[in-house]
Scaffold this motif. Structure first.
Motif, PDB file in Angstrom:
ATOM      1  N   TRP A 145      50.300  32.479  47.940  1.00  0.00           N
ATOM      2  CA  TRP A 145      50.132  33.899  48.218  1.00  0.00           C
ATOM      3  C   TRP A 145      51.244  34.483  49.077  1.00  0.00           C
ATOM      4  CZ3 TRP A 145      46.207  36.570  45.893  1.00  0.00           C
ATOM      5  CH2 TRP A 145      45.258  35.778  45.225  1.00  0.00           C
ATOM      6  N   GLN A 146      51.668  35.681  48.723  1.00  0.00           N
ATOM      7  CA  GLN A 146      52.496  36.532  49.557  1.00  0.00           C
ATOM      8  C   GLN A 146      51.701  37.822  49.753  1.00  0.00           C
ATOM      9  OE1 GLN A 146      55.391  36.226  51.307  1.00  0.00           O
ATOM     10  NE2 GLN A 146      54.805  38.263  52.038  1.00  0.00           N
ATOM     11  N   GLY A 147      51.140  37.957  50.939  1.00  0.00           N
ATOM     12  CA  GLY A 147      50.227  39.064  51.148  1.00  0.00           C
ATOM     13  C   GLY A 147      49.008  38.893  50.251  1.00  0.00           C
ATOM     14  N   ARG A 148      48.727  39.889  49.433  1.00  0.00           N
ATOM     15  CA  ARG A 148      47.598  39.823  48.509  1.00  0.00           C
ATOM     16  C   ARG A 148      48.035  39.513  47.078  1.00  0.00           C
ATOM     17  NH1 ARG A 148      42.937  41.712  50.714  1.00  0.00           N
ATOM     18  NH2 ARG A 148      42.049  42.162  48.656  1.00  0.00           N
TER      19      ARG A 148
END
Length: 245
Positions: free
Chosen positions: A186-189
């Motif tokens: 994940w990168q952020g959401r």
């Protein structure tokens, strides 16, 4: 009434308009659980709900292949396209409805099927002579829902209760050691991973060592009770006008 075990004459005599259609997937579930985990669990919940329901319920044969290309790099995984899957489910529901079993709950055991089932059941309600809704068993187990991974404690527990010989308990340590703590990268959401092998070495997400037959019995009871409540709602539901075509 399980259709696969009945004659056509017995099916013809069935006083029912409710049906459950198990759908799952044939895909990797780590080194300890069978490729058919999602089929076996969906069938177990569908049959348990039908058995404890007061009115007759037809149990259709399970759909064994779903939307599972994310597991394609693990041997034995099978998959179909979303369009093929939706069309197949719609055809099966239509077949059930043609015999008068026109209120259908699609009992799902695979997360990858959820979006497609939401779309196709809405299309059935709007356009076909049937009423259908999706039901994903692991979303209906109360506080345990948040523990759902992949081949983790929930699925493994349900199998240890309903089909214990299918689980390799001697591989649980290895399954946990080479698994992942969460689904995706994940990168952020945003999930950057497309396939499961990008974030789990053996296909496992979660710790199957936390599974038990006792937990599986609880999961089956909770999901079957929730399915019975949904059967009540579907039986009494007025779906409203349909769109021609």
């Amino acid at each position: 009434m399980e259709l696969t075990r009945e004659s056509w004459t017995d099916a013809d005599a069935a006083d029912a308009n409710l049906a459950v259609l198990p759908v799952g997937s044939t895909e990797q579930h780590g080194p300890h659980a069978p490729l058919g985990t999602d089929v076996l669990t969906a069938e177990a919940v569908a049959e348990a709900g039908a058995d404890r329901y007061d009115d007759p319920v037809v149990v259709a044969p399970a759909v064994p292949v779903g939307i599972a290309e994310e597991h394609r790099r693990f041997a034995g995984t099978l998959w179909t396209s979303e369009s093929t899957f939706r069309a197949y489910v719609r055809d099966v529901v239509g077949s059930l409805a043609s015999h008068g079993w026109d209120r259908v709950i699609v009992v799902n055991g695979h997360g990858g099927n959820i979006a497609a089932l939401k779309e196709v059941t809405a299309r059935i309600v709007r356009h076909d002579d049937a009423y259908a809704v999706p039901f994903t068993w692991f979303d209906e187990v109360g506080e345990h829902t948040s523990e759902m991974g992949h081949a983790g404690p929930l699925e493994t527990s349900l199998l240890r209760h309903t089909d214990p010989e299918s689980v390799h308990e001697d591989r649980l340590e290895a399954a946990a050691a080479d698994g992942a703590d969460r689904w995706g990268e994940w990168q952020g959401r945003v999930n950057l991973a497309v396939d499961s092998d990008e974030f789990t070495d053996n296909g496992v997400v979660g710790d199957p060592r936390e599974s038990s037959a006792e937990l599986g019995e609880e999961l089956l009871a909770k999901s079957a009770d929730a399915l019975c409540d949904l059967l009540d709602a579907v039986r009494d539901r007025d779906p409203g006008p349909r769109i021609d075509g």
